[in-house]
Design an enzyme around this catalytic site. Structure first.
Site, mmCIF file in Angstrom:
data_model
loop_
_atom_site.group_PDB
_atom_site.id
_atom_site.type_symbol
_atom_site.label_atom_id
_atom_site.label_comp_id
_atom_site.label_asym_id
_atom_site.label_seq_id
_atom_site.Cartn_x
_atom_site.Cartn_y
_atom_site.Cartn_z
ATOM 1 N N LYS A 35 8.942 -16.749 -10.979
ATOM 2 C CA LYS A 35 8.087 -15.685 -11.510
ATOM 3 C C LYS A 35 6.890 -16.274 -12.270
ATOM 4 O O LYS A 35 7.073 -17.148 -13.125
ATOM 5 C CB LYS A 35 8.938 -14.821 -12.447
ATOM 6 C CG LYS A 35 8.276 -13.564 -12.892
ATOM 7 C CD LYS A 35 9.239 -12.732 -13.730
ATOM 8 C CE LYS A 35 8.463 -11.694 -14.485
ATOM 9 N NZ LYS A 35 9.253 -11.097 -15.549
ATOM 10 N N ASN A 90 0.843 -1.199 0.000
ATOM 11 C CA ASN A 90 0.000 0.000 0.000
ATOM 12 C C ASN A 90 0.875 1.245 0.000
ATOM 13 O O ASN A 90 2.100 1.158 0.007
ATOM 14 C CB ASN A 90 -0.942 -0.026 1.211
ATOM 15 C CG ASN A 90 -0.160 -0.130 2.495
ATOM 16 O OD1 ASN A 90 0.585 0.769 2.839
ATOM 17 N ND2 ASN A 90 -0.297 -1.265 3.186
ATOM 18 N N LYS A 110 -13.792 0.787 15.284
ATOM 19 C CA LYS A 110 -12.492 0.163 15.581
ATOM 20 C C LYS A 110 -12.117 0.336 17.038
ATOM 21 O O LYS A 110 -11.536 -0.563 17.649
ATOM 22 C CB LYS A 110 -11.407 0.799 14.707
ATOM 23 C CG LYS A 110 -11.253 0.072 13.406
ATOM 24 C CD LYS A 110 -10.365 0.770 12.445
ATOM 25 C CE LYS A 110 -10.962 0.579 11.071
ATOM 26 N NZ LYS A 110 -10.290 1.242 10.013
ATOM 27 N N ILE A 120 -2.549 -7.269 14.377
ATOM 28 C CA ILE A 120 -1.550 -7.055 15.434
ATOM 29 C C ILE A 120 -2.168 -6.268 16.588
ATOM 30 O O ILE A 120 -2.055 -6.637 17.764
ATOM 31 C CB ILE A 120 -0.328 -6.287 14.866
ATOM 32 C CG1 ILE A 120 0.203 -6.993 13.624
ATOM 33 C CG2 ILE A 120 0.756 -6.141 15.928
ATOM 34 C CD1 ILE A 120 1.159 -6.181 12.791
HETATM 35 O O1 C5P Z 1 -8.835 -2.658 10.760
HETATM 36 P P1 C5P Z 1 -7.944 -1.603 10.217
HETATM 37 O O2 C5P Z 1 -6.823 -2.147 9.372
HETATM 38 O O3 C5P Z 1 -8.624 -0.501 9.508
HETATM 39 O O4 C5P Z 1 -7.308 -0.931 11.536
HETATM 40 C C1 C5P Z 1 -6.278 0.009 11.479
HETATM 41 C C2 C5P Z 1 -5.459 -0.052 12.735
HETATM 42 O O5 C5P Z 1 -5.152 -1.414 13.076
HETATM 43 C C3 C5P Z 1 -4.109 0.602 12.566
HETATM 44 O O6 C5P Z 1 -3.725 1.110 13.808
HETATM 45 C C4 C5P Z 1 -3.221 -0.551 12.121
HETATM 46 O O7 C5P Z 1 -1.860 -0.302 12.412
HETATM 47 C C5 C5P Z 1 -3.771 -1.690 12.923
HETATM 48 N N1 C5P Z 1 -3.678 -3.004 12.258
HETATM 49 C C6 C5P Z 1 -2.860 -3.992 12.777
HETATM 50 N N2 C5P Z 1 -2.798 -5.222 12.161
HETATM 51 C C7 C5P Z 1 -3.553 -5.480 11.076
HETATM 52 C C8 C5P Z 1 -4.397 -4.488 10.543
HETATM 53 C C9 C5P Z 1 -4.430 -3.264 11.163
HETATM 54 O O8 C5P Z 1 -2.149 -3.746 13.760
HETATM 55 N N3 C5P Z 1 -3.476 -6.654 10.492
#
Ligand code: C5P
Length: 414
Positions: free
Chosen positions: A298, A219, A346, A316
């Site tokens: 590839k 991203n 969230k 995480i």
């Molecule tokens: O659910 P979403 O991705 O929108 O949530 C965003 C928040 O969750 C951010 O703080 C991002 O760093 C954290 N996050 C994470 N692990 C993931 C997805 C998002 O720690 N797999």
């Protein structure tokens, strides 16, 4: 008592239709007990007469650099030393360009160059002028300077009939920015120690999910916000661990840096380190999914269609906030729409202490140097009620990081 009381403030008024709103701004500052010296550019005087500002501020408006009478009273260098803050509202594209390039061809730009005081800029211009690459370059260049902050511009209908970003922020919002700038300047003396003895873990940047040896899913995250927060936490004396996905930035020297690539690696590293952590700030843009299979060679384009099956990555932040001895857990929510409702969702769903939400747009969010954050946190155990919020106005990520750390210290650090 207002932090503005007895402060010396220069209000610079440039030539824009929003100049009429600055009269209200001067009135608000005076009401809070500030001494206000209005400095107008020549084009500023085309929009509102100096008499209006003189009546409101109780001081003769300054305009010319070579005005012998005015200089005999308080010369421009003395004025630059006298002021605690220069607030330019409205700031035109021209004034921003001159300040960005260190020009000093009138009183206002000379004062900006000659002062040590912080500079708060409230841009106001036509949306196309705001979007112009030259203006954006100038904003970027100013954002990198320590003492320069921005408030606005807001989006909406413009005097010329256009719709878009470029409206000057309203006087009460400008007043709030002055208050927060002056109060963080007042804290500088005892700052740098408020997180001493605390361990802060920050995730930053994107993650990369490999498809084959040459392709991947990722991203637009640059890591700027996470790296700026790392710097701000270090400045407060914290021990900072930075777990970062690939970023072109140099990591702040005093942070303990762990470089990772995939979401799974970031997850494993964070969970490994989390026991000793007091505050966890998840700024990383973690890939939600990864390919089920990584190809060893590839992939060749010998089929008309190719399906790559994805599987969900571990979350995480959710896993950290579910720990029995969870650290203060702060998440970020970058959204293109319905920012508040997604952010609140969230906050509840991931069991966070705070969420910092921002809208991803052309001039803010991913890759950009500037941003605007809305902070939401809970004030009680009831998950549905007792939400508080605070807007951190559009500013450089560096300044927002300092403000965010400030809020975290005030709310969660005893
Ligand atoms: O659910 P979403 O991705 O929108 O949530 C965003 C928040 O969750 C951010 O703080 C991002 O760093 C954290 N996050 C994470 N692990 C993931 C997805 C998002 O720690 N797999």
């Amino acid at each position: 008592m207002s932090v503005v009381k007895n402060k010396n403030i220069i209000v610079g008024v440039c030539g824009g239709i929003a100049a009429y709103k600055s009269a209200e701004l001067v009135r608000l500052l005076i009401k809070q007990g500030a001494q206000v010296q209005v400095v107008m550019t020549h084009s500023g005087k085309e929009f509102v007469t100096p008499l209006t500002f003189q009546a409101l501020s109780g001081r003769e408006v300054r305009s010319a650099l070579f005005d012998l009478d005015a200089e005999a009273g308080m010369g421009h260098i003395e004025l630059a030393r006298w002021t605690d803050l220069i607030l330019i509202a409205p700031a035109t594209a021209n004034a921003i360009a001159k300040i960005a390039h260190g020009m000093a061809d009138d009183l206002l730009t000379t004062l900006c160059l000659a002062t040590k005081a912080p500079l708060l800029i409230a841009p106001a211009m036509n949306q196309q002028m705001w979007r112009n690459e030259a203006t954006q370059e100038n904003i970027k260049c100013l954002s990198r300077r320590r003492a320069v902050s921005f408030c606005g511009p807001a989006e909406g209908e413009q005097a010329c009939g256009d719709i878009g970003p470029g409206r000057m922020e309203e006087p009460d919002s400008l007043l709030n920015s002055c208050l927060s700038l002056l109060s963080s300047a007042a804290k500088t003396d005892y700052k740098k120690q408020r997180l001493k003895g605390k361990c802060v873990l920050i995730t930053a940047g994107p993650t990369i999910e490999d498809i084959d040896p040459v392709r991947f899913l990722s991203n637009r995250s640059s890591g700027k916000m996470g790296y700026a927060i790392t710097e701000a936490a270090l400045n407060e004396g914290a021990d900072v661990i930075l777990v970062s996905g690939p970023s072109a930035l140099n990591a702040p020297e005093n942070a303990e840096l762990f470089l990772v690539r995939s979401a799974q690696q970031m997850h494993d590293k964070v969970m490994n380190l989390i026991d000793s952590v007091d505050i966890f700030i998840a700024t990383a843009a973690v890939a939600d999914y990864r390919p089920v299979k990584k190809f060893d060679t590839k992939i060749k384009k010998n089929t008309d269609q190719l399906t790559i099956e994805l599987v969900k990555n571990p979350d995480i932040l959710t896993d950290v906030a579910a720990l029995p001895n969870k650290p203060v857990s702060i998440g970020f929510a970058a959204e293109t729409n319905d920012v508040e409702s997604y952010a609140l969702d969230k906050l509840q769903r991931k069991n966070l202490d705070m969420i910092a939400a921002n809208k991803v747009g052309e001039t803010q969010g991913f890759e950009a140097d500037n941003n605007e954050l809305h902070l939401y946190w809970r004030t009680g155990l009831d998950k549905k009620t007792g939400i508080k919020s605070k807007k951190l106005a559009y500013a450089s990520k560096k300044q927002l990081a300092e403000q965010l750390i400030d809020e975290i210290v005030l709310l969660f650090v005893k």
